[in-house]
Design a protein around this motif. Sequence first.
Motif, PDB file in Angstrom:
ATOM      1  N   LEU A 191     -99.133  -1.227   6.020  1.00  0.00           N
ATOM      2  CA  LEU A 191    -100.500  -1.795   5.389  1.00  0.00           C
ATOM      3  C   LEU A 191    -100.646  -1.266   4.052  1.00  0.00           C
ATOM      4  N   PRO A 192    -101.371  -1.879   2.956  1.00  0.00           N
ATOM      5  CA  PRO A 192    -101.916  -3.288   3.030  1.00  0.00           C
ATOM      6  C   PRO A 192    -100.565  -4.115   2.762  1.00  0.00           C
ATOM      7  N   ILE A 193    -100.693  -5.377   3.656  1.00  0.00           N
ATOM      8  CA  ILE A 193     -99.704  -6.294   3.368  1.00  0.00           C
ATOM      9  C   ILE A 193     -99.422  -6.880   1.853  1.00  0.00           C
ATOM     10  N   LYS A 194     -98.362  -6.964   1.257  1.00  0.00           N
ATOM     11  CA  LYS A 194     -98.296  -7.234  -0.109  1.00  0.00           C
ATOM     12  C   LYS A 194     -98.273  -8.978  -0.210  1.00  0.00           C
ATOM     13  N   ASP A 195     -99.017  -9.254  -1.353  1.00  0.00           N
ATOM     14  CA  ASP A 195     -98.889 -10.880  -1.535  1.00  0.00           C
ATOM     15  C   ASP A 195     -97.597 -11.227  -1.647  1.00  0.00           C
ATOM     16  N   PRO A 196     -97.437 -12.415  -0.995  1.00  0.00           N
ATOM     17  CA  PRO A 196     -96.041 -13.091  -0.897  1.00  0.00           C
ATOM     18  C   PRO A 196     -95.637 -13.573  -2.514  1.00  0.00           C
ATOM     19  N   GLN A 197     -94.411 -13.369  -2.890  1.00  0.00           N
ATOM     20  CA  GLN A 197     -93.831 -13.892  -4.101  1.00  0.00           C
ATOM     21  C   GLN A 197     -94.259 -15.213  -4.709  1.00  0.00           C
ATOM     22  N   PHE A 198     -94.803 -15.658  -5.734  1.00  0.00           N
ATOM     23  CA  PHE A 198     -95.011 -17.019  -6.224  1.00  0.00           C
ATOM     24  C   PHE A 198     -93.742 -17.725  -6.680  1.00  0.00           C
ATOM     25  N   LYS A 199     -93.549 -18.987  -5.790  1.00  0.00           N
ATOM     26  CA  LYS A 199     -92.384 -19.428  -6.128  1.00  0.00           C
ATOM     27  C   LYS A 199     -92.601 -20.785  -7.022  1.00  0.00           C
ATOM     28  N   GLY A 200     -93.782 -20.897  -7.607  1.00  0.00           N
ATOM     29  CA  GLY A 200     -94.069 -22.106  -8.370  1.00  0.00           C
ATOM     30  C   GLY A 200     -93.674 -21.820  -9.883  1.00  0.00           C
ATOM     31  N   LYS A 201     -94.127 -22.582 -10.613  1.00  0.00           N
ATOM     32  CA  LYS A 201     -93.902 -22.538 -12.145  1.00  0.00           C
ATOM     33  C   LYS A 201     -95.352 -22.567 -12.630  1.00  0.00           C
ATOM     34  N   ILE A 202     -95.495 -21.759 -13.591  1.00  0.00           N
ATOM     35  CA  ILE A 202     -97.029 -21.877 -14.490  1.00  0.00           C
ATOM     36  C   ILE A 202     -96.507 -22.408 -15.869  1.00  0.00           C
ATOM     37  N   GLY A 203     -96.971 -23.361 -16.191  1.00  0.00           N
ATOM     38  CA  GLY A 203     -96.787 -23.948 -17.641  1.00  0.00           C
ATOM     39  C   GLY A 203     -97.847 -23.809 -18.380  1.00  0.00           C
ATOM     40  N   ALA A 231    -101.441 -12.986  35.574  1.00  0.00           N
ATOM     41  CA  ALA A 231     -99.969 -12.423  35.309  1.00  0.00           C
ATOM     42  C   ALA A 231     -99.109 -13.735  34.362  1.00  0.00           C
ATOM     43  N   PHE A 232     -99.569 -14.688  34.635  1.00  0.00           N
ATOM     44  CA  PHE A 232     -98.982 -15.690  34.036  1.00  0.00           C
ATOM     45  C   PHE A 232     -99.253 -15.811  32.643  1.00  0.00           C
ATOM     46  N   PHE A 233    -100.337 -15.685  32.158  1.00  0.00           N
ATOM     47  CA  PHE A 233    -100.581 -15.581  30.691  1.00  0.00           C
ATOM     48  C   PHE A 233    -100.445 -14.330  29.952  1.00  0.00           C
ATOM     49  N   CYS A 234    -100.489 -13.314  30.931  1.00  0.00           N
ATOM     50  CA  CYS A 234     -99.917 -12.053  30.072  1.00  0.00           C
ATOM     51  C   CYS A 234     -98.447 -11.781  29.933  1.00  0.00           C
ATOM     52  N   CYS A 235     -97.528 -12.294  30.760  1.00  0.00           N
ATOM     53  CA  CYS A 235     -96.222 -12.252  30.915  1.00  0.00           C
ATOM     54  C   CYS A 235     -95.667 -13.472  29.648  1.00  0.00           C
ATOM     55  N   SER A 236     -96.619 -14.601  29.638  1.00  0.00           N
ATOM     56  CA  SER A 236     -96.108 -15.636  28.785  1.00  0.00           C
ATOM     57  C   SER A 236     -96.810 -15.380  27.201  1.00  0.00           C
ATOM     58  N   ALA A 237     -96.778 -14.462  26.671  1.00  0.00           N
ATOM     59  CA  ALA A 237     -97.490 -14.395  25.442  1.00  0.00           C
ATOM     60  C   ALA A 237     -96.637 -14.706  24.353  1.00  0.00           C
ATOM     61  N   VAL A 238     -96.923 -15.331  23.344  1.00  0.00           N
ATOM     62  CA  VAL A 238     -96.098 -15.662  22.364  1.00  0.00           C
ATOM     63  C   VAL A 238     -95.838 -14.552  21.328  1.00  0.00           C
ATOM     64  N   PRO A 239     -94.359 -14.308  21.066  1.00  0.00           N
ATOM     65  CA  PRO A 239     -93.862 -13.360  20.451  1.00  0.00           C
ATOM     66  C   PRO A 239     -94.328 -13.692  19.087  1.00  0.00           C
ATOM     67  N   ALA A 240     -94.301 -12.487  18.262  1.00  0.00           N
ATOM     68  CA  ALA A 240     -94.646 -12.650  16.686  1.00  0.00           C
ATOM     69  C   ALA A 240     -93.530 -13.366  15.981  1.00  0.00           C
ATOM     70  N   ALA A 241     -93.748 -13.768  14.881  1.00  0.00           N
ATOM     71  CA  ALA A 241     -92.901 -14.632  13.914  1.00  0.00           C
ATOM     72  C   ALA A 241     -92.118 -13.606  13.409  1.00  0.00           C
ATOM     73  N   GLU A 242     -90.575 -13.537  13.380  1.00  0.00           N
ATOM     74  CA  GLU A 242     -89.627 -12.745  13.026  1.00  0.00           C
ATOM     75  C   GLU A 242     -89.559 -12.865  11.389  1.00  0.00           C
ATOM     76  N   ASN A 243     -89.942 -13.996  10.800  1.00  0.00           N
ATOM     77  CA  ASN A 243     -89.805 -13.917   9.349  1.00  0.00           C
ATOM     78  C   ASN A 243     -90.983 -13.552   8.903  1.00  0.00           C
ATOM     79  N   GLY A 244     -92.156 -13.291   9.233  1.00  0.00           N
ATOM     80  CA  GLY A 244     -93.367 -13.147   8.532  1.00  0.00           C
ATOM     81  C   GLY A 244     -93.284 -11.850   8.065  1.00  0.00           C
ATOM     82  N   PRO A 245     -94.422 -11.506   7.312  1.00  0.00           N
ATOM     83  CA  PRO A 245     -94.327 -10.024   6.592  1.00  0.00           C
ATOM     84  C   PRO A 245     -94.351  -8.855   7.662  1.00  0.00           C
ATOM     85  N   ASP A 246     -93.897  -7.965   7.304  1.00  0.00           N
ATOM     86  CA  ASP A 246     -93.764  -6.532   8.047  1.00  0.00           C
ATOM     87  C   ASP A 246     -95.256  -5.946   8.317  1.00  0.00           C
TER      88      ASP A 246
END
Length: 82
Positions: A59-71, A40-55
């Motif tokens: 599906l399929p999950i889109k690739d994240p936007q590239f924030k670097g610079k290609i020279g 019961a302890f482990f079932c009730c204390s599950a870690v919630p999913a990250a809120e800032n992650g991809p939706d």
Amino acid sequence: MLQIVTDVAGNHTVTEFDRYYKQGCLIMKRMTAAVIFVSAFFCCSAVPAAENGPDRAILPIKDPQFKGKIGKTFADSKQDYP
């Protein structure tokens, strides 16, 4: 499982087997209660999913936007990850 022995005077005593049987039942009850509590302890204390992650509903999950610079060269480029 109870083995009650009656002696000559009419006194009833419980055999050693019954003492160990009762002790084993008590240990099993405690172990069962501990397993239920830990489960019961482990079932009730599950870690919630990250809120800032991809939706994950779409599906399929889109690739994240590239924030670097290609020279033109490696020295002109900037990496995306730290």
